[in-house]
Design a protein around this motif. Structure first.
Motif, short mmCIF file in Angstrom:
data_model
loop_
_atom_site.label_atom_id
_atom_site.label_comp_id
_atom_site.label_asym_id
_atom_site.label_seq_id
_atom_site.Cartn_x
_atom_site.Cartn_y
_atom_site.Cartn_z
N ARG A 49 81.06 19.83 8.23
CA ARG A 49 81.11 19.50 6.80
C ARG A 49 79.83 18.81 6.33
N VAL A 50 79.33 19.27 5.18
CA VAL A 50 78.17 18.66 4.52
C VAL A 50 78.65 18.04 3.22
N VAL A 51 78.28 16.79 2.99
CA VAL A 51 78.72 16.03 1.82
C VAL A 51 77.55 15.86 0.86
N ASP A 52 77.78 16.15 -0.42
CA ASP A 52 76.80 15.83 -1.46
C ASP A 52 77.06 14.41 -1.93
N ALA A 53 76.00 13.61 -1.98
CA ALA A 53 76.20 12.20 -2.31
C ALA A 53 74.99 11.62 -3.00
N LYS A 54 75.19 10.46 -3.57
CA LYS A 54 74.11 9.63 -4.05
C LYS A 54 74.09 8.40 -3.14
N ILE A 55 72.90 7.98 -2.76
CA ILE A 55 72.81 6.89 -1.79
C ILE A 55 71.72 5.91 -2.19
N ILE A 56 72.02 4.62 -2.04
CA ILE A 56 71.06 3.55 -2.29
C ILE A 56 70.92 2.76 -0.99
N VAL A 57 69.68 2.62 -0.55
CA VAL A 57 69.39 1.88 0.68
C VAL A 57 68.63 0.61 0.30
N ILE A 58 69.12 -0.52 0.81
CA ILE A 58 68.52 -1.81 0.47
C ILE A 58 68.27 -2.61 1.75
N SER A 59 67.10 -3.20 1.86
CA SER A 59 66.73 -3.95 3.07
C SER A 59 67.02 -5.44 2.95
N ASP A 60 67.25 -5.91 1.74
CA ASP A 60 67.41 -7.34 1.49
C ASP A 60 68.84 -7.65 1.06
N GLN A 61 69.46 -8.65 1.68
CA GLN A 61 70.86 -8.96 1.38
C GLN A 61 71.04 -9.48 -0.04
N ASP A 62 70.11 -10.29 -0.50
CA ASP A 62 70.23 -10.81 -1.86
C ASP A 62 70.22 -9.67 -2.87
N LYS A 63 69.33 -8.70 -2.66
CA LYS A 63 69.27 -7.55 -3.56
C LYS A 63 70.54 -6.71 -3.46
N ALA A 64 71.10 -6.64 -2.23
CA ALA A 64 72.36 -5.91 -2.05
C ALA A 64 73.48 -6.59 -2.82
N ASP A 65 73.49 -7.94 -2.82
CA ASP A 65 74.51 -8.67 -3.58
C ASP A 65 74.36 -8.41 -5.07
N THR A 66 73.13 -8.33 -5.54
CA THR A 66 72.87 -8.05 -6.96
C THR A 66 73.42 -6.67 -7.34
N VAL A 67 73.15 -5.67 -6.49
CA VAL A 67 73.63 -4.32 -6.76
C VAL A 67 75.15 -4.28 -6.76
N GLN A 68 75.76 -5.00 -5.84
CA GLN A 68 77.22 -5.02 -5.78
C GLN A 68 77.81 -5.63 -7.06
N ASN A 69 77.20 -6.70 -7.53
CA ASN A 69 77.67 -7.33 -8.77
C ASN A 69 77.53 -6.39 -9.96
N LEU A 70 76.46 -5.64 -10.00
CA LEU A 70 76.25 -4.68 -11.09
C LEU A 70 77.29 -3.57 -11.05
N ILE A 71 77.60 -3.08 -9.85
CA ILE A 71 78.63 -2.05 -9.70
C ILE A 71 79.98 -2.59 -10.15
N ASN A 72 80.28 -3.83 -9.72
CA ASN A 72 81.55 -4.45 -10.08
C ASN A 72 81.69 -4.65 -11.59
N SER A 73 80.54 -4.82 -12.26
CA SER A 73 80.56 -5.03 -13.71
C SER A 73 80.58 -3.73 -14.49
N GLY A 74 80.57 -2.58 -13.76
CA GLY A 74 80.69 -1.28 -14.42
C GLY A 74 79.40 -0.54 -14.64
N THR A 75 78.28 -1.00 -14.06
CA THR A 75 77.00 -0.31 -14.23
C THR A 75 77.06 1.06 -13.54
#
Length: 328
Positions: A176-202
């Motif tokens: 199986r091959v999956v079509d996806a969108k992916i975001i890769v982040i090396s920094d935990q603080d930036k990852a927390d920011t992205v998670q908060n934005l997703i949680n807020s509906g971005t």
């Protein structure tokens, strides 16, 4: 880039039958000049004579030496690099033929009488197609061509038998091959920011500015990303978002499943999986030969060998003539 592409195309074309995994009977090669003046290399009890290498080089040169009428060994092209690559391809083909013959000897695999008869018929036809100048330049007799064809036919017979023993059943989930969108982040603080934005509906697409990956839209098969990411992504339904996924490579991943089953790419991947199994099957055999059979390349002789003159030696039917009479 044009020259590099042509080189890649040239070498990609230089395969009469598909063996993989070695340049000469495996990966341990003892370089010396001790194989004898007329032997290019030895693998076990098999020694490749110089005239056989010349026949392969001539046919490779004339089969793959031009693209769309342009001679790759003249003019603006990187001739030295092309010749080196072509010689490597011919040597790889030859050594794999001899390796398969060594394996055949171990397993007591031989050509039957009908196959031997067809080899002899093919040898006569090919030898008769050569001009006097070609025979002289290649230093061959009809018996030499017969012996070369015998080795090539046996190698192809062994290879075909090996491919028939490979399991071609591949499950839908494995391929199986999956079509996806992916975001890769090396920094935990930036990852927390992205998670908060997703949680807020971005919207997921609007977060690409945080992405350390060069491409957000991907089609993924198993084994391409860390296992932690793969396990999550391949469990998602269409439209679902997950993350951050802390992976073993120290990065954080956010994924959105666009399509959990790309049918066209999944079917292609099935074929790739079978081909990989086939490659591994042959590779295992070559690895065993590598460990247990002595191989030696006459490096000095090989380095000194030049491509036969194209004006004198124009033959390009060595492989095709055999396949007229015998094809596995």
């Amino acid at each position: 880039m044009k020259r590099k592409l042509i080189t890649i195309l040239l070498i990609a074309s230089c395969t009469s039958f598909l063996l993989s995994g070695c340049s000469i009977a495996g990966r341990k090669i003892y370089m010396s000049s001790g194989t004898g003046w007329f032997s290019v290399f030895t693998i076990g009890k098999g020694a490749c004579p110089k005239n056989e290498a010349l026949v392969y080089l001539a046919n490779y040169r004339n089969l793959y030496g031009s693209i769309n009428g342009a001679d790759l060994f003249e003019g603006e092209y990187d001739t030295e690099h092309l010749i080196s690559n072509l010689k490597d391809a011919a040597l790889s083909h030859l050594t794999q033929v001899y390796a398969m013959n060594q394996y055949a000897a171990q397993k007591e695999i031989t050509l039957d009488q009908q196959e031997l008869d067809r080899v002899e018929q093919a040898a006569k036809k090919y030898y008769d197609s050569l001009s006097k100048k070609e025979k002289s330049a290649l230093k061959v007799k009809e018996t030499d061509i017969r012996d070369m064809y015998g080795r090539l036919a046996l190698a192809e017979k062994v290879y075909t038998d090996l491919m028939g023993s490979v399991d071609e059943e591949v499950s839908e989930d494995e391929a199986r091959v999956v079509d996806a969108k992916i975001i890769v982040i090396s920094d935990q603080d930036k990852a927390d920011t992205v998670q908060n934005l997703i949680n807020s509906g971005t919207e997921f697409d609007l977060l690409n500015s945080y992405n350390d990956a060069t491409q957000m839209d991907v089609s993924l098969k198993r084994g391409e990303y860390p296992i932690e990411v793969e396990e999550v992504l391949f469990s998602l339904e269409d439209g679902a978002v997950a993350g951050p996924i802390a992976a073993s490579d120290g990065k954080y991943y956010f994924v959105k499943c666009i399509s959990k089953y790309n049918q066209e790419l999944s079917e292609e991947n099935k074929k790739s999986i079978v081909e990989k199994r086939q490659t591994n099957r042959v590779g295992d055999i070559l690895d065993d030969l590598d460990e247990n059979v002595y191989s030696e390349l006459n490096q000095k002789l090989w380095d000194e060998m030049e491509l036969p003159d194209k004006e004198t030696v124009k033959t390009n039917s060595f492989f095709s003539v055999l396949h007229e009479y015998l094809s596995y």
